[in-house]
Each structure stands twice: as structure tokens, then as C-alpha cells.
Motif scaffolding. Structure first.
Motif, short mmCIF file in Angstrom:
data_model
loop_
_atom_site.label_atom_id
_atom_site.label_comp_id
_atom_site.label_asym_id
_atom_site.label_seq_id
_atom_site.Cartn_x
_atom_site.Cartn_y
_atom_site.Cartn_z
N ASP A 257 0.84 -1.19 0.00
CA ASP A 257 0.00 0.00 0.00
C ASP A 257 0.88 1.24 0.00
O ASP A 257 1.20 1.80 1.04
CB ASP A 257 -0.92 0.01 1.23
N ALA A 258 1.27 1.66 -1.20
CA ALA A 258 2.18 2.80 -1.32
C ALA A 258 1.43 4.12 -1.38
O ALA A 258 2.04 5.16 -1.50
CB ALA A 258 3.04 2.63 -2.56
N GLY A 259 0.09 4.09 -1.33
CA GLY A 259 -0.68 5.32 -1.36
C GLY A 259 -0.96 5.82 -2.76
O GLY A 259 -1.42 6.95 -2.93
N LEU A 260 -0.73 4.99 -3.76
CA LEU A 260 -0.91 5.45 -5.13
C LEU A 260 -2.38 5.56 -5.52
O LEU A 260 -2.71 6.27 -6.47
CB LEU A 260 -0.17 4.53 -6.10
N ASN A 261 -3.27 4.89 -4.80
CA ASN A 261 -4.70 5.00 -5.10
C ASN A 261 -5.25 6.35 -4.72
O ASN A 261 -6.27 6.78 -5.24
CB ASN A 261 -5.47 3.88 -4.43
N PRO B 283 2.45 7.19 3.44
CA PRO B 283 2.39 5.75 3.78
C PRO B 283 3.76 5.13 4.03
O PRO B 283 3.92 4.28 4.88
CB PRO B 283 1.73 5.10 2.57
N MET B 284 4.76 5.56 3.26
CA MET B 284 6.09 4.96 3.39
C MET B 284 6.94 5.69 4.43
O MET B 284 7.97 5.19 4.82
CB MET B 284 6.80 4.98 2.03
N ARG B 285 6.52 6.90 4.80
CA ARG B 285 7.28 7.73 5.74
C ARG B 285 8.70 7.99 5.24
O ARG B 285 9.66 7.96 6.01
CB ARG B 285 7.30 7.13 7.13
N TYR C 197 15.17 7.01 -12.96
CA TYR C 197 15.48 6.36 -11.69
C TYR C 197 14.53 6.85 -10.61
O TYR C 197 14.02 7.96 -10.66
CB TYR C 197 16.91 6.68 -11.24
N MET C 198 14.34 6.03 -9.62
CA MET C 198 13.60 6.42 -8.43
C MET C 198 14.46 6.08 -7.22
O MET C 198 15.07 5.02 -7.18
CB MET C 198 12.29 5.66 -8.33
N THR C 199 14.52 6.99 -6.27
CA THR C 199 15.22 6.72 -5.03
C THR C 199 14.29 7.01 -3.88
O THR C 199 13.45 7.92 -3.94
CB THR C 199 16.51 7.57 -4.89
N ILE C 200 14.45 6.24 -2.83
CA ILE C 200 13.69 6.43 -1.59
C ILE C 200 14.72 6.66 -0.50
O ILE C 200 15.64 5.86 -0.33
CB ILE C 200 12.83 5.19 -1.25
N ASP C 201 14.57 7.77 0.24
CA ASP C 201 15.55 8.04 1.31
C ASP C 201 15.38 7.04 2.43
O ASP C 201 14.32 6.48 2.64
CB ASP C 201 15.42 9.48 1.81
N GLY C 202 16.42 6.85 3.15
CA GLY C 202 16.38 5.99 4.33
C GLY C 202 16.46 4.57 3.97
O GLY C 202 16.44 3.62 4.55
#
Length: 149
Positions: free
Chosen positions: A93-97, A128-130, A144-149
């Protein structure tokens, strides 16, 4: 003393379009950039622009205006499909909806524009992912996509 240079205030630059911005200089002038805050889609966001001591270019300003004008189309046709593909295997559930409520716009970075092409990125704060999610583009193509942390 170079070690204390980090405590120096950044030189300020006032741009006719972007307003007051900080300017960061490096020995390699191709790495120099401006940063500040600007209104985009009715919200105040962070902006970073790669540019020399003359400030952001007219091409960068026009590119930003075009992004603001075409953002809804870019979001629906490019950003959401890209994020859905990149996140579907990792996060249920990444919140894309409910993207507009689950992702807060954080900032845009625009590189130098050469022959009407640039590398740029867009960053969101994903509730959702914080974490912050950044998408790097070449032109209108997400790379590219990056997610911090």
C-alpha cells in the motif's frame, strides 16, 4: 580556514522569477547551484537549479513554467505509471490509489538545459512509506527512483 567554511552564510541572489535564492559555489563551476522556495501548483516547494553566477537561465524558467502548466498531465501519464511499476513489488500500500492525499510535493531540481533537454527531478514526501521519494528524469522520461532511508 576551510573547515569553517560550512558555517558561512550562502550568498543570496534575487531572481526576477524565482525570487530570493541561495547560491552554492564549488571549485568545479559545473556543480554550482541555486536553491530556494517557489510556488508550484499552489504550494510552496523547494527548488534547486544548476546554474552559473549569472543565475537561473530563461530556459530553466520556461521549463519550470511548462512543468507547472502541464503537471497534471505529467503526473497522470508519466509519474503515476512509473511509481506504480517501481513500487508494486516492494510496497503493498504505497498510497498510489489516493496519490494527491498520500504524497506531498516537496521539491523540484532542474539541471542545465542543453539543446532543449535537461535532467531534472521531482521529490515527494510519501506519508504511507514515511520517506521521501525522488524521480530523476531525462526530458520527460523517468529514469530512476530513489527512496531516502
Amino acid at each position: 580556514m576551510a573547515i569553517f567554511d560550512i558555517f558561512k552564510k550562502k550568498p543570496k541572489f534575487v531572481d526576477d522569477f524565482f525570487g530570493e535564492m541561495g547560491y552554492t559555489k564549488f571549485k568545479d563551476s559545473l556543480k554550482n547551484f541555486y536553491d530556494g522556495e517557489v510556488h508550484f501548483q499552489g504550494k510552496l516547494i523547494r527548488i534547486s537549479l544548476d546554474a552559473d553566477e549569472n543565475g537561473p537561465t530563461d530556459e530553466q524558467k520556461n521549463f519550470f513554467k511548462k512543468l507547472d502548466k502541464e503537471y497534471d498531465e505529467i503526473k497522470e501519464s508519466i509519474i503515476l505509471p512509473f511509481l506504480k511499476k517501481e513500487l508494486e513489488d516492494n510496497i503493498e500500500d504505497a498510497g498510489l490509489n489516493d496519490f494527491d492525499n498520500e504524497f506531498d510535493f516537496d521539491g523540484i531540481s532542474i539541471g542545465r538545459i542543453k539543446k532543449d533537454k535537461t535532467e531534472w527531478s521531482i521529490t515527494y514526501d510519501s506519508k504511507p512509506m514515511r520517506h521521501y521519494v525522488s524521480i530523476d528524469f531525462e526530458g520527460k522520461e523517468p529514469k530512476y527512483m530513489t527512496i531516502d532511508g
